[in-house]
Write an enzyme that holds these catalytic residues in place. Structure first.
Site, short mmCIF file in Angstrom:
data_model
loop_
_atom_site.label_atom_id
_atom_site.label_comp_id
_atom_site.label_asym_id
_atom_site.label_seq_id
_atom_site.Cartn_x
_atom_site.Cartn_y
_atom_site.Cartn_z
N GLN A 81 0.85 -1.20 0.00
CA GLN A 81 0.00 0.00 0.00
C GLN A 81 0.88 1.24 0.00
O GLN A 81 1.74 1.40 0.87
CB GLN A 81 -0.91 0.02 1.22
CG GLN A 81 -1.94 1.14 1.12
CD GLN A 81 -2.78 1.33 2.37
OE1 GLN A 81 -2.22 1.53 3.45
NE2 GLN A 81 -4.08 1.28 2.24
N TYR A 152 -5.58 10.87 4.42
CA TYR A 152 -4.18 11.06 4.00
C TYR A 152 -4.16 11.84 2.68
O TYR A 152 -5.20 12.25 2.20
CB TYR A 152 -3.48 9.70 3.91
CG TYR A 152 -3.37 9.04 5.27
CD1 TYR A 152 -2.45 9.48 6.20
CD2 TYR A 152 -4.24 8.02 5.64
CE1 TYR A 152 -2.37 8.91 7.47
CE2 TYR A 152 -4.17 7.44 6.90
CZ TYR A 152 -3.24 7.89 7.82
OH TYR A 152 -3.18 7.34 9.07
N ARG A 301 -8.05 -5.78 12.20
CA ARG A 301 -7.84 -6.09 13.62
C ARG A 301 -7.93 -7.58 13.95
O ARG A 301 -7.10 -8.08 14.73
CB ARG A 301 -8.82 -5.28 14.49
CG ARG A 301 -8.43 -3.82 14.60
CD ARG A 301 -9.57 -3.00 15.16
NE ARG A 301 -10.66 -2.86 14.21
CZ ARG A 301 -11.83 -2.27 14.49
NH1 ARG A 301 -12.05 -1.79 15.70
NH2 ARG A 301 -12.76 -2.16 13.55
N CYS A 322 -11.22 -11.24 18.12
CA CYS A 322 -11.01 -9.80 18.32
C CYS A 322 -12.27 -9.17 18.93
O CYS A 322 -13.38 -9.39 18.45
CB CYS A 322 -10.72 -9.13 16.98
SG CYS A 322 -10.65 -7.34 17.05
N CYS A 325 -11.36 -3.74 20.90
CA CYS A 325 -11.09 -2.82 22.03
C CYS A 325 -10.25 -1.63 21.56
O CYS A 325 -10.19 -0.61 22.24
CB CYS A 325 -10.36 -3.56 23.15
SG CYS A 325 -8.68 -4.08 22.69
C1 LIG Z 1 -3.34 -1.12 13.95
C2 LIG Z 1 -4.00 -0.66 12.68
C3 LIG Z 1 -3.25 -0.12 11.66
C4 LIG Z 1 -3.85 0.27 10.45
N1 LIG Z 1 -3.08 0.72 9.42
C5 LIG Z 1 -3.66 0.99 8.21
C6 LIG Z 1 -2.86 1.32 7.07
O1 LIG Z 1 -1.63 1.32 7.12
N2 LIG Z 1 -3.52 1.62 5.92
C7 LIG Z 1 -4.89 1.58 5.83
O2 LIG Z 1 -5.44 1.83 4.76
N3 LIG Z 1 -5.65 1.26 6.88
C8 LIG Z 1 -5.07 0.94 8.05
N4 LIG Z 1 -5.85 0.54 9.10
C9 LIG Z 1 -7.32 0.43 8.89
C10 LIG Z 1 -7.71 -0.98 8.46
O3 LIG Z 1 -7.15 -1.35 7.22
C11 LIG Z 1 -9.25 -1.12 8.38
O4 LIG Z 1 -9.71 -0.24 7.36
C12 LIG Z 1 -9.95 -0.82 9.70
O5 LIG Z 1 -9.20 -1.28 10.80
C13 LIG Z 1 -11.32 -1.47 9.78
O6 LIG Z 1 -11.24 -2.87 9.58
P1 LIG Z 1 -11.30 -3.94 10.80
O7 LIG Z 1 -12.61 -3.75 11.50
O8 LIG Z 1 -11.18 -5.28 10.12
O9 LIG Z 1 -10.15 -3.66 11.73
C14 LIG Z 1 -5.26 0.15 10.29
C15 LIG Z 1 -6.01 -0.39 11.35
C16 LIG Z 1 -5.42 -0.81 12.52
C17 LIG Z 1 -6.25 -1.43 13.59
#
Ligand SMILES: Cc1cc2nc3c(=O)[nH]c(=O)nc-3n(C[C@H](O)[C@H](O)[C@H](O)COP(=O)(O)O)c2cc1C
Length: 344
Positions: A81, A152, A301, A322, A325
Site C-alpha cells: 500500500q 491522508y 484487527r 477480536c 477494544c
Molecule cells: C493497527 C491498525 C493499523 C492500520 N493501518 C492501516 C494502514 O496502514 N492503511 C490503511 O489503509 N488502513 C489501516 N488501518 C485500517 C484498516 O485497514 C481497516 O480499514 C480498519 O481497521 C477497519 O477494519 P477492521 O474492523 O477489520 O479492523 C489500520 C487499522 C489498525 C487497527
C-alpha cells in the site's frame, strides 16, 4: 484479504526487519487470500508514523524483496500500500516542518496548520508515487494499492472538506479528482498495463462537508478507465465522530459497517469491490459476498489477534476472537502493533 495494517515494525528508516517478515509469513500461512502491507511511504514529506514501512528510495528494494520472497514461499499473494501522509504527518517526523496538504488547515492532532502544496511540490509527490510503484514491481509485490482513504494526502485532495483550492487541483468535484487521476496515470505508466493497481477510498468521510458515497463513486468511475483493477471501500477521517476503526463490534448488525456503500459501488461498477470495516463473523462475511455487497472482504484487527483466522474459519470457526477494544491502535503508547488482550 488482510487489509492494510501499520505494524510499527520497520526499522527507524522504514526498512524491513526480521520481525516484520515473521509476521507476514504467519499471515500468509494463515490463509489470507491477498495480503496488503501496512502503508508504505513514497516520499519523506509524507511520514505519518514512526517505523512505518518505506519505499521511497532504491535502497529499500532489497529488504522488500526479502519480504515478498518470504510471503511467496508460504504460498501468499502480497500487495504493497502506497501512501503520503499529507496533513496528518506530525512535524516531529518532518524535522519540525509543517505537514503539506492541498490547503492550509488546522489539525488538532498535529496541533498545527498544514501548508498548502505548491504546484512543483504536487508534481514531486506524483513522481514519488510513480517511482514507488516501479519499486513495488521490482521488489516482487504482486500488486499495489493506492491509499486514497482516511484523510491522508490523496484522500484530502478528493475531499471538499480539506481541499479548499481554486486551481487545477481543486475548486469543484472534477478538479478535486485531478490529483488522484494524475497519480494513477503516473503509476500506471511506471508499472505497465498488466500489473494490478488497487485503490482504497473513503466512501464517506463521516464529517460535515466531507466526501459522500455518490461523489466517491463518481471518482472511481473517472479513475477506472485510467487503469484501476479493484476498489477497496473504507471511510472516516481522524476528526470524524464515527470512526474508521470502530470500537466495540459485538453484534452482527454492528459488523460490516460500510456495507451500504459496498452495495452502491457493486451495483454501479464492473470493477471488483473489496469491503473492509468491522467484519468479525463468518455469517456476516458470507452474507456480504452472497448479497453482492462486495467481491472480497478485508479484515485488519482480527488478524492482529489471529493471523491464521482465515484457515480457522475454513475449518469451521464462526467468529473472530477480536473484541475491537482498539488498544492495538494506541500507536504512541505501544512499542509495536499487537493484540493487547494477549499477554506476552
Ligand atoms: C493497527 C491498525 C493499523 C492500520 N493501518 C492501516 C494502514 O496502514 N492503511 C490503511 O489503509 N488502513 C489501516 N488501518 C485500517 C484498516 O485497514 C481497516 O480499514 C480498519 O481497521 C477497519 O477494519 P477492521 O474492523 O477489520 O479492523 C489500520 C487499522 C489498525 C487497527
Amino acid at each position: 484479504m488482510r487489509a492494510a495494517t501499520y505494524e510499527k515494525l520497520a526499522d527507524a528508516d522504514g526498512r524491513v526487519t526480521d520481525r516484520l517478515i515473521e509476521l507476514y509469513e504467519a499471515i500468509a500461512r494463515g490463509g489470507a487470500g491477498l495480503i496488503i502491507t501496512g502503508y508504505a511511504l513514497v516520499h519523506p514529506s509524507g511520514r505519518a508514523t514512526p517505523r512505518m514501512l518505506s519505499i521511497h528510495a532504491e535502497s529499500f528494494i532489497e529488504g522488500l524483496r526479502e519480504l515478498t520472497d518470504s510471503v511467496h514461499r508460504e504460498g501468499g499473494v502480497i500487495a504493497v500500500q502506497l501512501v503520503h501522509g499529507g496533513r496528518y504527518c506530525p512535524p516531529l517526523l518532518l524535522g519540525g516542518k509543517p505537514p503539506i496538504a492541498p490547503s492550509e488547515m488546522y489539525d488538532r492532532f498535529t496541533r498545527m496548520n498544514s501548508r498548502a502544496m505548491t504546484e512543483a511540490e504536487i508534481w514531486t509527490v506524483i513522481d514519488a508515487f510513480a517511482d514507488a510503484a516501479w519499486r513495488a514491481r521490482a521488489a516482487g509485490f504482486d500488486a499495489l494499492e493506492l491509499h486514497a482513504a482516511h484523510g491522508y494526502l490523496i484522500s484530502s485532495f478528493l475531499s471538499p472538506y480539506t481541499n479548499l483550492r481554486d486551481d487545477y487541483w481543486g475548486g469543484d468535484e472534477e478538479r478535486r479528482s485531478h490529483f488522484a487521476e494524475e497519480v494513477l496515470k503516473a503509476v500506471r505508466n511506471a508499472v505497465g498495463s498488466d500489473y494490478p493497481v488497487l485503490i482504497k477510498i473513503n466512501a464517506d468521510d463521516l464529517v460535515e462537508g466531507g466526501l459522500k458515497p455518490d461523489e466517491s463513486l463518481r471518482y472511481i468511475r473517472r479513475l477506472e478507465p485510467l487503469g484501476l483493477d479493484a476498489v477497496e471501500i473504507s471511510g472516516g477521517v481522524r476528526e470524524a465522530r464515527v470512526k474508521t476503526i470502530r470500537p466495540d463490534i459485538h453484534r452482527p448488525e454492528e459488523e460490516a459497517y460500510f456495507r451500504d456503500a459496498g452495495k452502491l459501488f457493486k451495483d454501479n461498477l464492473s470493477l471488483p469491490v473489496i469491503l473492509t470495516g468491522g467484519m468479525r463473523s463468518r455469517d456476516v462475511m458470507e452474507g456480504v459476498l452472497e448479497s453482492k455487497e462486495a467481491d472480497l472482504v478485508g479484515i485488519s484487527r482480527p488478524l492482529i489477534r489471529e493471523p491464521d483466522l482465515p484457515n480457522l474459519m475454513r475449518e469451521g470457526k464462526e467468529k473472530a476472537d477480536c473484541i475491537s477494544c482498539n488498544k492495538c491502535t494506541r500507536f504512541n503508547k505501544i512499542d509495536y502493533v499487537r493484540c493487547m488482550q494477549i499477554k506476552e
